[in-house]
Scaffold this motif. Structure first.
Motif, PDB file in Angstrom:
ATOM      1  N   SER A  90       2.047   5.869   0.822  1.00  0.00           N
ATOM      2  CA  SER A  90       0.763   6.017   1.539  1.00  0.00           C
ATOM      3  C   SER A  90       0.930   6.770   2.945  1.00  0.00           C
ATOM      4  N   MET A 143      -3.887   5.427  -8.435  1.00  0.00           N
ATOM      5  CA  MET A 143      -4.917   5.594  -7.141  1.00  0.00           C
ATOM      6  C   MET A 143      -6.018   6.506  -8.174  1.00  0.00           C
ATOM      7  N   MET A 148      -6.711   2.123  -4.838  1.00  0.00           N
ATOM      8  CA  MET A 148      -5.213   2.072  -4.926  1.00  0.00           C
ATOM      9  C   MET A 148      -4.685   0.891  -5.242  1.00  0.00           C
TER      10      MET A 148
END
Ligand SMILES: [Zn+2]
Length: 540
Positions: free
Chosen positions: A14, A25, A35
């Motif tokens: 991320s 995601m 997520m």
């Protein structure tokens, strides 16, 4: 609320503050809505959701190129590629282009490099006497042009013409003009070339856009709207493409200082715009380039002896320009390559900030190539962002080795020192000066190797993670967009790239040769290396 797109079974890096990794995601209306693990995103999935199994591939935030020239790159792509191995090939390319044009239309080309040509010389006007169109080709360095007789005639240049100061019209032993023009002499012909039309600008942007998404670039900072064509019509070109849904990347458009009064009259400041196009910083130039020896350095160049480069402005002039834009609330970005220019810019920022204190100005120094610990400390104190192009070590490092004293080169692109000082250096290419590939930039930042394999200040090497921060987190920060871009988090734009499995463990060499599998901008698949998912629904 069901997602438009969901990805799973991946290594999603991320790049957020906590360095989180996820497997899955979900994306809705262009933004990340979920997520985590597969179970965390299943509530978002219904029949309409496009679901992609990443099969272990790596996902990163889309790359941000914080300094490049999209129209300039695109017009290069529109024009003839003269990066050939013989003059004969160049002539043939010009003949082929001429066949499609009427004889008044200019043939523009770029990329001539005599070192690569089997004839071992630059082409000259005499190679193109049979071409009735005017021809204007530039050497890869952009400081030399080759034109034909028709172009010379249109520009009104004949054997009596004197070269302007700062330029040269090359002549043969009989004193005839050869058609090779240096520096300011290029302007004589350039003035006669019709300006780019809006349509050409749009074509150019579209071509560059296509290349960028292939490299995983999802946002760019345009280093000077109006820089390439001399017209703010560039904004219109971007805007029309965006409006018609034909622009893929997001654009943070810095505006040349030349147009500052227009901008100010409209009361449009940094950040004005929409999700795709925004007005960026006011862009100025403080010096030239290292390879052209016009970058302003404290310590003289190796050759010519005693020469320390050129400052574009006197201190007071630059300070006045900076103050004017600073006072109106603009972000400012100034091209400064040599340490003498970097210092001049820092002083101008120091003065502006002490007369009109402003928090979170995020003023930038573009390139910021030659620095020293004192300048870095002053940048830290003021909160100035450097915007370097690491790829340049690789491409031009060998030249710098020849023109700069070793003690000057010691301060060259001090990336690790920038990081340590918390300056948030934003990664960029300066494309088309350096190829746009963020992977080339990251490789160069990780190895500090030149093309010939020499090391330039290896103490300043970065890790892969740090190099990635430059092209994601810090690019977003340099455009006030860290709440929207630069990391993958719920609520942010779904701008991401799919890279091969195991990317985070790649060696620098592997990073350099990485091929992007997929590029997604605002939840929309804008590039796929192997057409696989776009248009198909896979759910379950
Ligand atoms: Zn540039």
């Amino acid at each position: 609320m069901f997602a438009d797109l969901a990805i799973y079974n991946g290594q999603i890096v991320s790049m957020d503050q906590r360095h989180s990794h996820h497997e899955a995601m979900a994306v809705k209306h262009g933004r990340i809505v979920g997520m985590g693990a597969w179970q965390d995103i299943t509530p978002f999935i219904d029949k309409q959701t496009q679901v992609i199994n990443l099969e272990g591939r790596t996902v990163l935030p889309g790359f941000i190129d914080a300094h490049q020239h999209m129209i300039y790159f695109g017009t290069n792509l529109l024009n003839l590629d003269c990066d050939c191995t013989s003059i004969q090939d160049i002539v043939q390319a010009v003949e082929e282009r001429a066949a499609f044009l009427n004889s008044d239309e200019w043939i523009l080309g770029w990329g001539v490099d005599e070192a690569k040509l089997e004839e071992g010389r630059l082409p000259e006007a005499s190679d193109f006497t049979h071409i009735s169109n005017p021809v204007y080709l530039t050497r890869f360095c952009l400081h030399t042009a080759i034109v034909n007789e028709r172009a010379l005639n249109i520009a009104g240049i004949n054997s009596q013409t004197e070269a302007p100061s700062g330029g040269e019209l090359l002549r043969d032993t009989q004193g005839n003009i050869t058609g090779v023009l240096w520096e300011k002499a290029m302007d004589l012909v350039q003035q006669a070339i019709p300006p780019y039309t809006l349509d050409q600008m749009k074509q150019a942007i579209a071509l560059a856009d296509e290349k960028y998404v292939e490299e995983g670039i999802t946002s760019v900072h345009e280093a000077g709207m109006g820089f390439h064509t001399g017209s703010l019509e560039e904004f219109q070109a971007f805007q029309e493409l965006s409006h018609d849904g034909q622009l893929k990347v997001r654009v943070y458009g810095m505006v040349l200082d030349t147009f500052f009064s227009e901008l100010k009259a409209m009361h449009l400041t940094t950040g004005f715009g929409n999700e795709q196009i925004k007005i960026g910083a006011v862009k100025m130039f403080a010096d030239g380039t290292l390879s052209g020896r016009t970058a302003a350095v404290h310590e003289e160049y190796l050759d010519p002896a005693g020469f320390r480069g050129i400052l574009m402005y006197k201190d007071e002039e630059l300070e006045e320009k900076v103050l004017a834009a600073h006072r109106e609330g603009y972000q400012i970005s100034i091209h400064a390559i040599g340490d003498r220019a970097v210092e001049q810019v820092i002083i101008a920022y120091e003065k502006a900030l002490s007369s009109y204190p402003r928090t979170d100005h995020r003023h930038r120094i573009e390139h910021c190539a030659i620095c020293n610990p004192n300048l870095i400390a002053r940048m830290q104190k003021l909160g100035i962002i450097p915007v370097p192009q690491p790829g340049i070590y690789y491409l031009a490092g060998d030249v710098y080795n020849r023109v700069l004293k070793p003690q000057v080169l010691d301060g060259f692109y001090a990336l690790a020192s920038f990081m340590e000082a918390g300056l948030k250096p934003a990664g960029s290419s300066d494309c088309p000066v350096v190829p746009a590939s963020p992977f080339l930039g990251m490789y160069a930042a990780m190895t500090r190797k030149t093309r010939s394999g020499e090391d330039i200040v290896p103490e300043q090497k970065l890790s892969l993670y740090e190099a990635l921060q430059m092209y994601t987190n810090y690019g977003a920060y340099a455009s006030f967009a860290e709440h929207e871009l630069g990391s993958l988090e719920v609520g942010k734009f779904a701008d991401f790239v799919v890279l091969p499995t195991g990317f985070m463990d790649f060696s620098a060499e592997q990073v350099k040769d990485t091929k992007v599998e997929m590029t997604v901008i605002g939840g929309k698949i804008q590039y796929e290396r192997v057409r696989k998912y776009a248009g198909n629904l896979h759910y379950g």
